[in-house]
Design a protein around this motif. Structure first.
Motif, PDB file in Angstrom:
ATOM      1  N   ARG A 112      87.239  15.264   9.252  1.00 30.60           N
ATOM      2  CA  ARG A 112      87.063  14.138  10.185  1.00 30.60           C
ATOM      3  C   ARG A 112      86.767  12.817   9.483  1.00 30.60           C
ATOM      4  NH1 ARG A 112      83.566  16.806  15.151  1.00 30.60           N
ATOM      5  NH2 ARG A 112      85.173  18.239  15.820  1.00 30.60           N
TER       6      ARG A 112
ATOM      7  N   SER B 228      90.551  10.350   8.868  1.00 30.54           N
ATOM      8  CA  SER B 228      91.442  10.427  10.028  1.00 30.54           C
ATOM      9  C   SER B 228      92.829   9.857   9.755  1.00 30.54           C
ATOM     10  CB  SER B 228      90.813   9.734  11.231  1.00 30.54           C
ATOM     11  OG  SER B 228      90.504   8.402  10.925  1.00 30.54           O
TER      12      SER B 228
ATOM     13  N   PRO C 294      91.847  14.623  22.932  1.00 35.11           N
ATOM     14  CA  PRO C 294      91.482  13.246  22.577  1.00 35.11           C
ATOM     15  C   PRO C 294      89.988  12.944  22.704  1.00 35.11           C
ATOM     16  CG  PRO C 294      93.360  13.252  24.061  1.00 35.11           C
ATOM     17  CD  PRO C 294      92.830  14.647  24.011  1.00 35.11           C
TER      18      PRO C 294
ATOM     19  N   GLY D 298      87.762  14.863  21.585  1.00 32.97           N
ATOM     20  CA  GLY D 298      87.269  15.232  20.262  1.00 32.97           C
ATOM     21  C   GLY D 298      86.046  16.118  20.255  1.00 32.97           C
TER      22      GLY D 298
ATOM     23  N   ARG E 174      81.745  11.579  25.818  1.00 33.44           N
ATOM     24  CA  ARG E 174      82.155  10.515  24.888  1.00 33.44           C
ATOM     25  C   ARG E 174      82.398   9.237  25.668  1.00 33.44           C
ATOM     26  NH1 ARG E 174      83.896  10.927  19.730  1.00 33.44           N
ATOM     27  NH2 ARG E 174      85.101   9.055  20.059  1.00 33.44           N
TER      28      ARG E 174
ATOM     29  N   TRP F 165      87.962   7.830  24.184  1.00 33.36           N
ATOM     30  CA  TRP F 165      88.824   8.851  23.600  1.00 33.36           C
ATOM     31  C   TRP F 165      89.308   8.392  22.224  1.00 33.36           C
ATOM     32  CZ3 TRP F 165      92.688  11.346  27.533  1.00 33.36           C
ATOM     33  CH2 TRP F 165      91.958  11.940  28.568  1.00 33.36           C
ATOM     34  N   LYS F 166      89.580   9.372  21.361  1.00 34.26           N
ATOM     35  CA  LYS F 166      90.155   9.054  20.050  1.00 34.26           C
ATOM     36  C   LYS F 166      91.641   8.740  20.223  1.00 34.26           C
ATOM     37  CE  LYS F 166      86.833  11.670  17.459  1.00 34.26           C
ATOM     38  NZ  LYS F 166      86.586  12.470  16.282  1.00 34.26           N
ATOM     39  N   ARG F 167      92.167   7.901  19.348  1.00 27.63           N
ATOM     40  CA  ARG F 167      93.558   7.448  19.483  1.00 27.63           C
ATOM     41  C   ARG F 167      94.535   8.207  18.583  1.00 27.63           C
ATOM     42  NH1 ARG F 167      93.531   0.961  20.276  1.00 27.63           N
ATOM     43  NH2 ARG F 167      91.775   0.863  21.707  1.00 27.63           N
ATOM     44  N   GLY F 168      94.050   9.186  17.848  1.00 32.19           N
ATOM     45  CA  GLY F 168      94.900   9.896  16.889  1.00 32.19           C
ATOM     46  C   GLY F 168      96.172  10.459  17.488  1.00 32.19           C
TER      47      GLY F 168
ATOM     48  N   SER G 167      88.568   6.433  29.691  1.00 31.08           N
ATOM     49  CA  SER G 167      88.381   5.305  28.774  1.00 31.08           C
ATOM     50  C   SER G 167      87.632   4.155  29.434  1.00 31.08           C
ATOM     51  CB  SER G 167      89.738   4.810  28.270  1.00 31.08           C
ATOM     52  OG  SER G 167      90.398   4.099  29.288  1.00 31.08           O
TER      53      SER G 167
END
Length: 194
Positions: free
Chosen positions: A85, A88, A111, A113, A118, A121-124, A185
């Protein structure tokens, strides 16, 4: 083997009262699958059974700390890819390269994670899909309706915010196992609070 696994998974889900809904063309075998909500360890179990039931072989990202012996062997066999992690950016490039090498590949990403609440959200998932030039498919577990669904495919637009707004709208209709831990989000929260 896959046929037997699919039949067994369908049987287990049916016994547990779950239905599986899948409306992605069978010809589409390369995509980033986002899975939400993710508020419980049961999400992985039900989600994995649902993917086996519809015969989608999906790889999934999991923190590298989980890959200890003997659990690591099982996780790899099921499609687990260890993730550091703290790096990334490397993950985005590595997964994008995997898409280039494999004609059929699905990578499942949560997302959020984590199972905890959270703020964002993560954008990966979006960066991987954009970089690999593959679509994003939305998967969900609705605990109120007991439906495990794979639904709605889209190609990433040039703007993350545009895509995330559409994703937020879709997932706002889904009930998590622990709704108090599921968060959309900030863009969506701000829009509905106006």
């Amino acid at each position: 083997m896959m046929h037997m696994l699919a039949c067994l998974s369908k049987f287990i889900l049916r016994c547990a009262g779950w239905k599986v809904f899948y409306d992605i063309p069978d010809t589409q075998r390369r995509f980033v699958l986002i899975m939400a909500p993710h508020t419980s360890n049961w999400d992985f179990v039900i989600g994995r059974l649902a993917l086996w039931a519809i015969r989608v072989k999906a790889y999934f990202l999991i923190k590298k700390e989980a890959f200890f012996f003997p659990l690591g062997v099982l996780i790899r066999h099921m499609g687990g890819i260890p993730v550091d992690r703290s790096h990334s950016n490397n993950v985005v490039l590595e997964i994008s390269e995997m898409f280039c090498k494999k004609p059929d590949m699905v990578i499942a990403i949560t997302p959020e994670g984590t199972r905890s609440l959270r703020k964002e959200w993560k954008r990966g998932y979006w960066y991987i899909a954009s970089h690999a030039k593959v679509p994003v498919v939305m998967a969900y577990l609705d605990y109120r309706k007991k439906i495990a669904g794979v639904h709605k495919m889209f190609w990433p637009s040039p703007k993350f915010e545009h895509d995330q707004a559409m994703i937020d709208e879709f997932y706002s209709q889904i009930t998590a196992k622990f709704p108090e831990k599921f968060n959309l989000s900030p863009m969506y929260r701000n829009a509905i609070n106006r």
